[in-house]
Design an enzyme around this catalytic site. Structure first.
Site, PDB file in Angstrom:
ATOM      1  N   ARG A  93       0.821  -1.238   0.000  1.00 54.04           N
ATOM      2  CA  ARG A  93       0.000   0.000   0.000  1.00 54.04           C
ATOM      3  C   ARG A  93       0.844   1.273   0.000  1.00 54.04           C
ATOM      4  O   ARG A  93       0.384   2.335   0.407  1.00 54.04           O
ATOM      5  CB  ARG A  93      -0.957   0.037   1.184  1.00 54.04           C
ATOM      6  N   LYS A 115       4.840  11.846 -10.462  1.00 48.89           N
ATOM      7  CA  LYS A 115       3.999  11.078 -11.394  1.00 48.89           C
ATOM      8  C   LYS A 115       4.731   9.778 -11.672  1.00 48.89           C
ATOM      9  O   LYS A 115       5.870   9.800 -12.175  1.00 48.89           O
ATOM     10  CB  LYS A 115       3.829  11.828 -12.712  1.00 48.89           C
ATOM     11  N   GLU A 157      13.012  19.281 -23.182  1.00 50.03           N
ATOM     12  CA  GLU A 157      12.214  19.653 -22.001  1.00 50.03           C
ATOM     13  C   GLU A 157      12.738  20.963 -21.398  1.00 50.03           C
ATOM     14  O   GLU A 157      11.962  21.788 -20.932  1.00 50.03           O
ATOM     15  CB  GLU A 157      12.238  18.546 -20.938  1.00 50.03           C
ATOM     16  N   LYS A 189       9.779  23.427 -11.500  1.00 49.02           N
ATOM     17  CA  LYS A 189       8.760  22.367 -11.504  1.00 49.02           C
ATOM     18  C   LYS A 189       8.283  22.066 -10.086  1.00 49.02           C
ATOM     19  O   LYS A 189       7.081  21.900  -9.849  1.00 49.02           O
ATOM     20  CB  LYS A 189       9.294  21.101 -12.189  1.00 49.02           C
ATOM     21  N   GLU A 199      -2.478  17.999 -10.592  1.00 49.32           N
ATOM     22  CA  GLU A 199      -2.676  18.528 -11.954  1.00 49.32           C
ATOM     23  C   GLU A 199      -4.124  18.921 -12.242  1.00 49.32           C
ATOM     24  O   GLU A 199      -4.724  18.508 -13.240  1.00 49.32           O
ATOM     25  CB  GLU A 199      -2.185  17.510 -12.985  1.00 49.32           C
ATOM     26  N   ARG A 203      -0.439  22.955 -12.860  1.00 51.84           N
ATOM     27  CA  ARG A 203       0.532  21.940 -13.318  1.00 51.84           C
ATOM     28  C   ARG A 203       0.373  21.619 -14.799  1.00 51.84           C
ATOM     29  O   ARG A 203       1.318  21.157 -15.445  1.00 51.84           O
ATOM     30  CB  ARG A 203       0.400  20.678 -12.448  1.00 51.84           C
ATOM     31  N   ASN A 207       2.746  20.675 -19.480  1.00 59.26           N
ATOM     32  CA  ASN A 207       2.508  19.920 -20.717  1.00 59.26           C
ATOM     33  C   ASN A 207       2.735  20.769 -21.968  1.00 59.26           C
ATOM     34  O   ASN A 207       2.413  20.337 -23.072  1.00 59.26           O
ATOM     35  CB  ASN A 207       1.075  19.369 -20.726  1.00 59.26           C
ATOM     36  N   HIS A 210       3.544  19.313 -25.390  1.00 64.84           N
ATOM     37  CA  HIS A 210       3.285  17.875 -25.341  1.00 64.84           C
ATOM     38  C   HIS A 210       2.073  17.438 -26.165  1.00 64.84           C
ATOM     39  O   HIS A 210       1.999  16.283 -26.569  1.00 64.84           O
ATOM     40  CB  HIS A 210       3.076  17.414 -23.895  1.00 64.84           C
ATOM     41  N   HIS A 214       3.282  14.564 -28.241  1.00 60.50           N
ATOM     42  CA  HIS A 214       2.912  13.164 -27.985  1.00 60.50           C
ATOM     43  C   HIS A 214       2.347  12.501 -29.232  1.00 60.50           C
ATOM     44  O   HIS A 214       2.584  11.315 -29.476  1.00 60.50           O
ATOM     45  CB  HIS A 214       1.871  13.085 -26.871  1.00 60.50           C
ATOM     46  N   HIS A 224      11.353  11.410 -26.794  1.00 61.59           N
ATOM     47  CA  HIS A 224      10.289  12.232 -26.191  1.00 61.59           C
ATOM     48  C   HIS A 224      10.581  13.743 -26.202  1.00 61.59           C
ATOM     49  O   HIS A 224       9.768  14.539 -26.677  1.00 61.59           O
ATOM     50  CB  HIS A 224      10.048  11.749 -24.757  1.00 61.59           C
TER      51      HIS A 224
HETATM   52  N1  GLY Z   1       5.574  15.816 -16.992  1.00 62.91           N
HETATM   53  C1  GLY Z   1       4.672  16.775 -16.530  1.00 62.91           C
HETATM   54  C2  GLY Z   1       4.324  16.661 -15.093  1.00 62.91           C
HETATM   55  O1  GLY Z   1       4.991  15.996 -14.326  1.00 62.91           O
HETATM   56  O2  GLY Z   1       3.352  17.229 -14.691  1.00 62.91           O
END
Ligand code: GLY
Length: 320
Positions: A93, A115, A157, A189, A199, A203, A207, A210, A214, A224
């Site tokens: 958990r 993430k 990036e 960030k 997000e 946040r 992107n 992206h 993407h 990427h």
């Molecule tokens: N890669 C974008 C974020 O972590 O929100």
């Protein structure tokens, strides 16, 4: 993390690790430090961050006696930190974890902000969660062993941050890629993530580049970060052409080359735009448009309208 010896000291305190196999072969000091530890090694992390390998890793750590008080250390690039962080977020958990990013892409993006996830046949990172690492041990010299293609991908990036933050734009345009620049991206960030971990608002700006990036990544075998840089260039061409000069000067400072993109599969590209998990809510996509350096607009647009704009613009229509 300023020195390798400090990092090795930290590593020595822990028992359980997920590590990128290729990275260990390039850094014998780290490899040796892990000899007495319980390490799950990941080969070709992007290909192997899937259910099957996830199950193998869980089996490994459970049979090695991991407990809820354990702290997992994850050493590698973006795919490794996604994978290892997901193990930490789900095993027993959820247990604590820390990350040692070994690529530029991981340092400025994937390792920051919690993430984590694995891939599904239907798409990348479709299984995952938000699970913040306790510590992020970035050691700049790891970039010295990075392949040029991976360095270029990470710079894509970094380029994104130039449009989100005046400070990063100025730094890049003064000194290009440097330890200070990378740290500024990480700090930026972190600051956004602290305000909007899940997000729901701010946040989303991370992107930038992206949405179209993407879709390109889905159609072509391009790293990427380079897809992000391409996606950013297209967004500027379509919606903010007056910022293109800033784009090209930053690109030059970073010694970054935008990938040559030939004809794309129109159906595949636009069907991907439509199905993007994060950006498509009830037929609308959120696109991020820089309006000036450090100022962005999050614009909701129907996918059909975006398609029409792309197919009628002189800069973008020729890709299809
Ligand atoms: N890669 C974008 C974020 O972590 O929100």
């Amino acid at each position: 993390m300023n020195s390798l010896s400090n990092l090795l000291e930290e590593i020595n305190k822990y028992k359980y690790f997920v590590a990128d196999a290729k990275f260990l072969s390039l850094w014998p000091e780290i490899h040796t430090a892990l000899k007495s530890k319980k390490v799950f090694c990941l080969d070709s992390p992007e290909e192997n961050k899937n259910f099957e390998i996830y199950q193998q890793a869980i089996d490994f750590f459970l049979s090695e006696g991991i407990t809820r008080d354990s702290h997992l250390i994850v050493i590698g690039g973006g795919a490794t930190s996604d994978f290892g962080g997901f193990i930490a977020s789900t095993i027993l958990r959820g247990i604590k974890w820390s990350v040692v990013p070994t690529t530029l892409l991981a340092a400025v993006d994937a390792s920051v902000g919690g993430k984590v996830g694995i891939n599904h046949q239907k798409g990348k990172n479709l299984i995952g969660s938000f699970h913040l690492p306790e510590n992020n041990y970035f050691y700049y010299d790891f970039l010295k062993t990075l392949a040029e293609e991976e360095m270029q991908s990470g710079k894509g990036e970094v380029l994104k941050y130039c449009f989100l933050s005046q400070e990063i734009f100025d730094l890049v345009n003064m000194e290009g890629l440097s330890q200070k620049t990378v740290q500024a991206c990480i700090d930026y960030k972190m600051q956004i993530v602290e305000k909007d971990f899940y997000e729901k608002g701010e946040r989303i700006q991370l992107n930038l580049g992206h949405t179209l990036g993407h879709a390109l990544e889905k159609c072509e075998n391009i790293p990427h970060g380079l897809c992000v840089a391409w996606g950013l260039e297209k967004i500027l061409e379509l919606f903010s052409p007056s910022l293109l000069d800033h784009f090209y000067t930053s690109l030059k400072k970073l010694e970054l080359t935008i990938p040559e993109v030939q004809k794309l599969d129109k159906d595949a590209f636009f069907s991907y735009l439509k199905s993007d998990k994060k950006k498509n809510i009830e037929g609308e996509i959120s696109i991020i448009i820089p309006r000036s350096i450090g100022e962005i607009e999050i614009k909701k647009i129907e996918t059909k309208e975006l398609k029409d704009i792309i197919l009628s613009n002189d800069n973008t229509k020729n890709y299809f």
